[in-house]
Design a protein around this motif. Structure first.
Motif, mmCIF file in Angstrom:
data_model
loop_
_atom_site.group_PDB
_atom_site.id
_atom_site.type_symbol
_atom_site.label_atom_id
_atom_site.label_comp_id
_atom_site.label_asym_id
_atom_site.label_seq_id
_atom_site.Cartn_x
_atom_site.Cartn_y
_atom_site.Cartn_z
ATOM 1 N N ILE A 151 -19.078 1.836 -22.878
ATOM 2 C CA ILE A 151 -20.379 2.194 -22.306
ATOM 3 C C ILE A 151 -20.576 3.708 -22.343
ATOM 4 O O ILE A 151 -21.622 4.213 -22.782
ATOM 5 C CB ILE A 151 -20.494 1.651 -20.870
ATOM 6 C CG1 ILE A 151 -20.584 0.125 -20.890
ATOM 7 C CG2 ILE A 151 -21.711 2.251 -20.166
ATOM 8 C CD1 ILE A 151 -20.465 -0.515 -19.525
ATOM 9 N N PHE A 152 -19.584 4.454 -21.886
ATOM 10 C CA PHE A 152 -19.684 5.911 -21.916
ATOM 11 C C PHE A 152 -19.778 6.418 -23.361
ATOM 12 O O PHE A 152 -20.556 7.328 -23.665
ATOM 13 C CB PHE A 152 -18.475 6.542 -21.231
ATOM 14 C CG PHE A 152 -18.521 6.491 -19.729
ATOM 15 C CD1 PHE A 152 -19.612 6.972 -19.029
ATOM 16 C CD2 PHE A 152 -17.456 5.974 -18.999
ATOM 17 C CE1 PHE A 152 -19.654 6.936 -17.641
ATOM 18 C CE2 PHE A 152 -17.481 5.931 -17.610
ATOM 19 C CZ PHE A 152 -18.585 6.414 -16.934
ATOM 20 N N PHE A 153 -18.974 5.842 -24.231
ATOM 21 C CA PHE A 153 -18.893 6.272 -25.626
ATOM 22 C C PHE A 153 -20.241 6.124 -26.330
ATOM 23 O O PHE A 153 -20.689 7.029 -27.047
ATOM 24 C CB PHE A 153 -17.818 5.439 -26.328
ATOM 25 C CG PHE A 153 -17.463 5.892 -27.717
ATOM 26 C CD1 PHE A 153 -16.574 6.925 -27.921
ATOM 27 C CD2 PHE A 153 -18.009 5.248 -28.823
ATOM 28 C CE1 PHE A 153 -16.235 7.325 -29.207
ATOM 29 C CE2 PHE A 153 -17.673 5.639 -30.110
ATOM 30 C CZ PHE A 153 -16.786 6.689 -30.300
ATOM 31 N N GLU A 154 -20.887 4.991 -26.120
ATOM 32 C CA GLU A 154 -22.151 4.723 -26.800
ATOM 33 C C GLU A 154 -23.338 5.356 -26.082
ATOM 34 O O GLU A 154 -24.297 5.796 -26.730
ATOM 35 C CB GLU A 154 -22.370 3.213 -26.921
ATOM 36 C CG GLU A 154 -21.488 2.565 -27.970
ATOM 37 C CD GLU A 154 -21.627 3.240 -29.317
ATOM 38 O OE1 GLU A 154 -22.736 3.244 -29.888
ATOM 39 O OE2 GLU A 154 -20.620 3.784 -29.803
ATOM 40 N N ALA A 155 -23.302 5.405 -24.772
ATOM 41 C CA ALA A 155 -24.433 5.968 -24.035
ATOM 42 C C ALA A 155 -24.616 7.452 -24.338
ATOM 43 O O ALA A 155 -25.722 7.989 -24.189
ATOM 44 C CB ALA A 155 -24.241 5.750 -22.533
ATOM 45 N N VAL A 159 -17.095 7.938 -38.243
ATOM 46 C CA VAL A 159 -18.443 8.513 -38.175
ATOM 47 C C VAL A 159 -18.504 9.602 -37.117
ATOM 48 O O VAL A 159 -19.134 10.641 -37.310
ATOM 49 C CB VAL A 159 -19.482 7.410 -37.890
ATOM 50 C CG1 VAL A 159 -20.864 8.012 -37.671
ATOM 51 C CG2 VAL A 159 -19.526 6.410 -39.041
ATOM 52 N N LYS A 160 -17.854 9.382 -36.001
ATOM 53 C CA LYS A 160 -17.901 10.364 -34.912
ATOM 54 C C LYS A 160 -17.199 11.664 -35.282
ATOM 55 O O LYS A 160 -17.562 12.739 -34.793
ATOM 56 C CB LYS A 160 -17.240 9.783 -33.660
ATOM 57 C CG LYS A 160 -18.052 8.725 -32.944
ATOM 58 C CD LYS A 160 -19.120 9.335 -32.076
ATOM 59 C CE LYS A 160 -19.766 8.286 -31.181
ATOM 60 N NZ LYS A 160 -20.836 8.835 -30.350
ATOM 61 N N MET A 161 -16.162 11.614 -36.135
ATOM 62 C CA MET A 161 -15.354 12.818 -36.390
ATOM 63 C C MET A 161 -16.150 14.020 -36.913
ATOM 64 O O MET A 161 -15.954 15.105 -36.357
ATOM 65 C CB MET A 161 -14.202 12.494 -37.341
ATOM 66 C CG MET A 161 -13.067 11.737 -36.721
ATOM 67 S SD MET A 161 -12.213 12.658 -35.431
ATOM 68 C CE MET A 161 -11.295 13.885 -36.352
ATOM 69 N N THR A 174 -24.149 6.654 -36.039
ATOM 70 C CA THR A 174 -23.125 6.510 -35.008
ATOM 71 C C THR A 174 -23.183 5.151 -34.310
ATOM 72 O O THR A 174 -22.149 4.633 -33.867
ATOM 73 C CB THR A 174 -23.256 7.631 -33.968
ATOM 74 O OG1 THR A 174 -24.620 7.698 -33.518
ATOM 75 C CG2 THR A 174 -22.891 8.969 -34.568
ATOM 76 N N LEU A 175 -24.359 4.552 -34.241
ATOM 77 C CA LEU A 175 -24.477 3.251 -33.572
ATOM 78 C C LEU A 175 -23.924 2.124 -34.429
ATOM 79 O O LEU A 175 -23.195 1.251 -33.937
ATOM 80 C CB LEU A 175 -25.934 2.965 -33.219
ATOM 81 C CG LEU A 175 -26.201 1.607 -32.543
ATOM 82 C CD1 LEU A 175 -25.527 1.551 -31.177
ATOM 83 C CD2 LEU A 175 -27.697 1.358 -32.408
#
Length: 514
Positions: A133-137, A214-216, A165-166
């Motif tokens: 939840i934190f990661f995606e929000a 993708v996040k990197m 990212t989603l």
């Protein structure tokens, strides 16, 4: 400590974010600055009370929300350092936005404060679904910051950032649900010691990799980053490069490496290959950029490639180096974007050729810019040198070829950063407007001086940053050692690594502490 400090660190910016929605511009600025400084003070208190050598998970808070989902917080030394990076940069971001943001100021400050809540939550979460939840929000406030307060092409950049990212994270959510069904728990510390079958690890690793790469961001899924940086306001670029890019590295450390060690060894060749391409390719692309923000954005991809290569070296030096590169890059890249923002606020252009000779009329600015340029290329005595040296030393134990290519990327990094500095700070003053720009004001001093001090502190006395993480990294290495590749035969994955007596003793000590 008796009181729930992690919950308080989440509550303070959350309450301030709600308040900013109902306040005028100047009041919203003051509330945001006070809330971020208060969270920084709580972060310092957290660091001072962290027991180095004590239990792995400290400041633990747990409350059952419903069956299968808990509000569970707690940190180890790795999470502590990344939380400190987050709370350190946030007040600086508020200062950077003080004069630059003039429309919908309350909503802007609220978005940044919400971003702080979610970043701290990612590093402190001990429940898998709470982490997700934190990661995606965290996508939401950054999407708004780019899409509402960004540049002329902000809508395209914000959608590209959001979709990239989603989409990767959908696979991670499916993998998480399978893991919870298999292990019967959502507790991350418990899952860290759960042995998934090698066949399952392969698919789980790929699902998590889709999100963390993708996040990197790793090549070739990095193309959203330059667009996002160019269109984002200065403070948005600072927090994007400083903290949000580290979520992928943290994910590898928290999930991929300890939970799927056999699969991590199996795919080490893939990570090394992508890292080598990224280091060389993005460094060459940075060399030909005319936009300062794009140049620094491509340099971030190259630095993150050093992180991924170090993490998958499967040894303590590589992982320590990767963590130090993440911390050092968080400081230095944020500072470089601030330096770009300082002159952009005066001349309203990021074109490198519009500047030149700024050391004449902006000598104090030129000194700060020089320090952060030297730190970016890894000058000894600055933050990035320690991390890059450790990462390459750990990587050399695994593959001399990968080490050689990554080192070549560092040399290219010196080329494009020094080329940038020469064109901006030295040479003739071709533009009369640039020649008339005033030097740093008091607010800009307050932005740049703390990062400069932290950059030198990390370079001169890195032990203060390594000590809280050392036990956790050793425990992680013990978990990974059974599948570690050996020497230059890293393509022959899955073979146990021979360890000498000293290493075995250190591993047993770490295992006992764990």
């Amino acid at each position: 400590m008796e009181f729930p400090i992690l919950s308080l660190m989440l509550a303070v910016p959350l309450v301030a974010a709600i308040a900013c929605l109902f306040l005028g511009a100047q009041s919203a600025r003051m509330v945001a600055l006070f809330a971020t400084l208060f969270d920084l003070a709580l972060g310092v208190l957290l660091w001072l009370n962290f027991d180095i050598g004590g239990a792995q998970w400290q400041f633990v808070e747990r409350a059952e929300i419903f069956a299968g989902f808990s509000y569970a917080l707690g940190i180890d030394g790795i999470a502590l350092m990344l939380i400190m990076l987050s709370v350190f940069l946030m007040p600086i971001c508020i200062l950077a936005s003080w004069d630059a943001i003039t429309k919908r100021v309350g909503e802007y400050m609220s978005a940044f404060l919400l971003m702080e809540v979610l970043m701290i939550g990612v590093f402190a979460a001990q429940d898998m679904f709470l982490f997700y939840i934190f990661f995606e929000a965290g996508l939401i406030p950054m999407y708004l910051i780019i899409g509402v307060w960004g540049g002329d092409n902000r809508i395209y950049a914000s959608y590209k950032f959001f979709l990239y990212t989603l989409l990767g994270s959908v696979l991670m959510l499916i993998a998480m649900m399978w893991m919870v069904n298999e292990a019967g728990t959502t507790d991350i510390p418990t899952l860290l010691n759960y042995d998934f079958s090698p066949q399952a690890q392969t698919w789980l690793w790929l699902a998590f990799f889709a999100s963390f790469a993708v996040k990197m961001p790793m090549w070739p899924v990095h193309t959203w980053l330059p667009d996002a940086h160019v269109q984002a306001p200065t403070a948005g670029s600072v927090i994007l490069a400083g903290v949000l890019l580290k979520l992928g590295g943290y994910g590898f450390i928290r999930f991929s490496l300890p939970m799927f060690p056999e699969a991590s060894a199996q795919f080490a060749w893939l990570v090394f290959a992508l890292s080598m391409v990224a280091v060389i390719y993005t460094s060459l692309v940075a060399l030909v950029q005319h936009d300062m923000k794009k140049l620094i954005a491509y340099s971030s991809v190259a630095h993150m490639a050093i992180v991924t290569a170090g993490l998958f070296a499967f040894n303590v030096q590589g992982i320590e180096g990767a963590m130090m590169v993440m911390l050092g890059h968080g400081l230095v890249s944020g500072a470089l974007f601030l330096c770009v923002g300082v002159i952009y606020d005066r001349l309203h252009t990021r074109e490198i050729d519009r500047y030149g000779g700024l050391s004449i009329n902006m000598p104090k600015y030129a000194v700060f810019f020089l320090l952060f340029t030297m730190a970016s290329i890894g000058l000894p005595g600055t933050s990035n040198f320690v991390g890059e040296f450790l990462a390459l030393a750990g990587l050399y134990k695994v593959s001399s070829l990968v080490t050689l290519i990554c080192t070549t990327g560092i040399i290219l990094g010196a080329g494009y950063m020094l080329y940038l500095y020469r064109r901006v700070a030295f040479g003739e003053q071709r533009n009369a407007d640039a020649a008339r720009m005033p030097d740093l004001n008091a607010r800009e001093w307050m932005m740049l001086a703390p990062i400069a001090a932290a950059t030198l502190w990390m370079g001169i006395y890195p032990e203060s940053f390594l000590a809280p993480m050392r036990q956790d990294i050793a425990a992680l290495e013990v978990r990974m050692a059974r599948a570690a590749p050996e020497g230059d035969s890293h393509l022959r994955v899955g073979e146990p690594m021979e360890r000498n007596a000293n290493f075995v003793a250190a591993a047993h000590d770490a295992e006992g502490a764990h």
